[in-house]
Design an enzyme around this catalytic site. Structure first.
Site, PDB file in Angstrom:
ATOM      1  N   LYS A   9     -41.739 -39.463 -20.314  1.00 50.93           N
ATOM      2  CA  LYS A   9     -42.603 -40.018 -21.355  1.00 50.93           C
ATOM      3  C   LYS A   9     -42.026 -41.349 -21.870  1.00 50.93           C
ATOM      4  CE  LYS A   9     -44.301 -35.413 -22.666  1.00 50.93           C
ATOM      5  NZ  LYS A   9     -44.337 -34.375 -23.723  1.00 50.93           N
ATOM      6  N   TYR A  49     -54.319 -34.729 -21.016  1.00 52.68           N
ATOM      7  CA  TYR A  49     -54.083 -33.700 -22.034  1.00 52.68           C
ATOM      8  C   TYR A  49     -55.386 -33.041 -22.519  1.00 52.68           C
ATOM      9  CZ  TYR A  49     -49.059 -34.602 -22.525  1.00 52.68           C
ATOM     10  OH  TYR A  49     -47.700 -34.693 -22.298  1.00 52.68           O
ATOM     11  N   PHE A  57     -52.309 -31.902 -33.160  1.00 51.89           N
ATOM     12  CA  PHE A  57     -51.376 -32.966 -32.776  1.00 51.89           C
ATOM     13  C   PHE A  57     -51.910 -33.836 -31.629  1.00 51.89           C
ATOM     14  CE2 PHE A  57     -50.098 -29.038 -30.547  1.00 51.89           C
ATOM     15  CZ  PHE A  57     -50.116 -29.442 -29.229  1.00 51.89           C
ATOM     16  N   ARG A  85     -39.603 -26.488 -14.986  1.00 47.10           N
ATOM     17  CA  ARG A  85     -39.747 -26.206 -16.423  1.00 47.10           C
ATOM     18  C   ARG A  85     -38.426 -25.722 -17.026  1.00 47.10           C
ATOM     19  NH1 ARG A  85     -44.685 -27.164 -19.297  1.00 47.10           N
ATOM     20  NH2 ARG A  85     -44.475 -25.160 -20.324  1.00 47.10           N
ATOM     21  N   THR A  91     -40.469 -26.500 -24.951  1.00 50.04           N
ATOM     22  CA  THR A  91     -41.281 -27.614 -25.474  1.00 50.04           C
ATOM     23  C   THR A  91     -40.661 -28.223 -26.723  1.00 50.04           C
ATOM     24  OG1 THR A  91     -43.245 -26.491 -24.637  1.00 50.04           O
ATOM     25  CG2 THR A  91     -43.599 -28.231 -26.256  1.00 50.04           C
ATOM     26  N   ARG A 102     -34.427 -31.517 -22.370  1.00 50.96           N
ATOM     27  CA  ARG A 102     -34.790 -31.623 -23.796  1.00 50.96           C
ATOM     28  C   ARG A 102     -33.646 -31.141 -24.690  1.00 50.96           C
ATOM     29  NH1 ARG A 102     -40.799 -29.191 -22.701  1.00 50.96           N
ATOM     30  NH2 ARG A 102     -41.936 -31.146 -22.360  1.00 50.96           N
ATOM     31  N   GLU A 126     -52.916 -32.299 -11.860  1.00 47.20           N
ATOM     32  CA  GLU A 126     -52.216 -33.472 -12.411  1.00 47.20           C
ATOM     33  C   GLU A 126     -51.804 -34.443 -11.310  1.00 47.20           C
ATOM     34  OE1 GLU A 126     -50.623 -30.986 -16.321  1.00 47.20           O
ATOM     35  OE2 GLU A 126     -49.169 -31.613 -14.813  1.00 47.20           O
TER      36      GLU A 126
HETATM   37  P1  RTP Z   1     -45.688 -30.849 -21.581  1.00 51.56           P
HETATM   38  O1  RTP Z   1     -47.132 -30.538 -21.264  1.00 51.56           O
HETATM   39  O2  RTP Z   1     -45.476 -32.205 -22.173  1.00 51.56           O
HETATM   40  O3  RTP Z   1     -44.729 -30.536 -20.461  1.00 51.56           O
HETATM   41  O4  RTP Z   1     -45.268 -29.880 -22.722  1.00 51.56           O
HETATM   42  P2  RTP Z   1     -45.461 -28.329 -22.793  1.00 51.56           P
HETATM   43  O5  RTP Z   1     -46.320 -27.798 -21.691  1.00 51.56           O
HETATM   44  O6  RTP Z   1     -44.065 -27.788 -22.876  1.00 51.56           O
HETATM   45  O7  RTP Z   1     -46.214 -28.210 -24.169  1.00 51.56           O
HETATM   46  P3  RTP Z   1     -47.774 -28.289 -24.533  1.00 51.56           P
HETATM   47  O8  RTP Z   1     -48.060 -27.175 -25.453  1.00 51.56           O
HETATM   48  O9  RTP Z   1     -48.613 -28.470 -23.314  1.00 51.56           O
HETATM   49  O10 RTP Z   1     -47.798 -29.622 -25.405  1.00 51.56           O
HETATM   50  C1  RTP Z   1     -47.837 -30.868 -24.771  1.00 51.56           C
HETATM   51  C2  RTP Z   1     -47.013 -31.830 -25.564  1.00 51.56           C
HETATM   52  O11 RTP Z   1     -47.588 -32.020 -26.857  1.00 51.56           O
HETATM   53  C3  RTP Z   1     -46.574 -32.278 -27.799  1.00 51.56           C
HETATM   54  N1  RTP Z   1     -46.654 -31.285 -28.855  1.00 51.56           N
HETATM   55  N2  RTP Z   1     -46.557 -31.606 -30.119  1.00 51.56           N
HETATM   56  N3  RTP Z   1     -46.483 -31.517 -32.952  1.00 51.56           N
HETATM   57  C4  RTP Z   1     -46.621 -30.393 -32.279  1.00 51.56           C
HETATM   58  O12 RTP Z   1     -46.697 -29.310 -32.805  1.00 51.56           O
HETATM   59  C5  RTP Z   1     -46.668 -30.461 -30.806  1.00 51.56           C
HETATM   60  N4  RTP Z   1     -46.831 -29.450 -29.992  1.00 51.56           N
HETATM   61  C6  RTP Z   1     -46.823 -29.977 -28.750  1.00 51.56           C
HETATM   62  C7  RTP Z   1     -45.245 -32.206 -27.082  1.00 51.56           C
HETATM   63  O13 RTP Z   1     -44.860 -33.540 -26.698  1.00 51.56           O
HETATM   64  C8  RTP Z   1     -45.590 -31.385 -25.851  1.00 51.56           C
HETATM   65  O14 RTP Z   1     -44.691 -31.658 -24.796  1.00 51.56           O
END
Ligand code: RTP
Length: 148
Positions: A9, A49, A57, A85, A91, A102, A126
């Site tokens: 990112k 996304y 968010f 992962r 996350t 991370r 993706e």
């Molecule tokens: P990613 O898609 O980036 O690999 O992350 P992930 O699957 O671990 O998490 P996901 O739930 O898909 O969320 C995507 C990205 O959104 C941001 N996020 N912010 N502020 C918040 O509560 C929040 N929750 C998620 C994070 O950058 C996350 O990687």
């Protein structure tokens, strides 16, 4: 062989973590099948996304992803989605174990350095979105030293 989409990112690029992150996947034994430095626009980030569009968010997340160049990659190998992962970590960096990307390099969930596909199916989607030209086709001569 299984493939996953990994994105460094904008914070990871700005902080000079590109080499470190690529090195972790390389040294594990995975094969790099696609690599580009790219700045995406809002509609592209919203497509990537799309599943999160109802989340509170979402707008902040899109602003973050379009704030600078990202490194988009395809990595290949046995169980690369799940293992990728694990290499990335939870996350929320507050919950990511030390030793994960991370866990070692991030503090806030909204600046968590890297993305990795969460399933083989989302990896496929993706990779198709980010690499419409398709990944590069090659096989590492190290395979017999990595796979039994
Ligand atoms: P990613 O898609 O980036 O690999 O992350 P992930 O699957 O671990 O998490 P996901 O739930 O898909 O969320 C995507 C990205 O959104 C941001 N996020 N912010 N502020 C918040 O509560 C929040 N929750 C998620 C994070 O950058 C996350 O990687």
């Amino acid at each position: 062989m299984e493939q996953t989409f990994i994105m460094i990112k904008p914070d990871g690029v700005q902080r000079g973590l590109v080499g470190e992150i690529i090195g972790r996947f390389e040294k594990k034994g995975f094969s790099l099948k696609g690599l580009k430095l790219i700045t995406v626009d809002r509609s592209f980030a919203e497509r990537h996304y799309a599943d999160l569009s109802a989340k509170p968010f979402f707008n902040g997340l899109v602003e973050y992803i379009i704030s600078g160049p990202v490194v988009a990659m395809v990595w290949e190998g046995k169980n690369v989605v799940t293992t990728g992962r694990k290499i990335i970590g939870a996350t929320n960096p507050a919950e990511s174990a030390p030793g994960t990307i991370r866990g070692d390099y991030a503090i806030d969930i909204g600046r968590n350095v890297i993305h990795g596909s969460d399933s083989v199916e989302s990896g496929r989607k993706e990779i198709a979105l980010w690499f419409p030209e398709g990944p590069v086709s090659w096989e590492s001569s190290l395979h017999p030293w990595i796979y039994e």
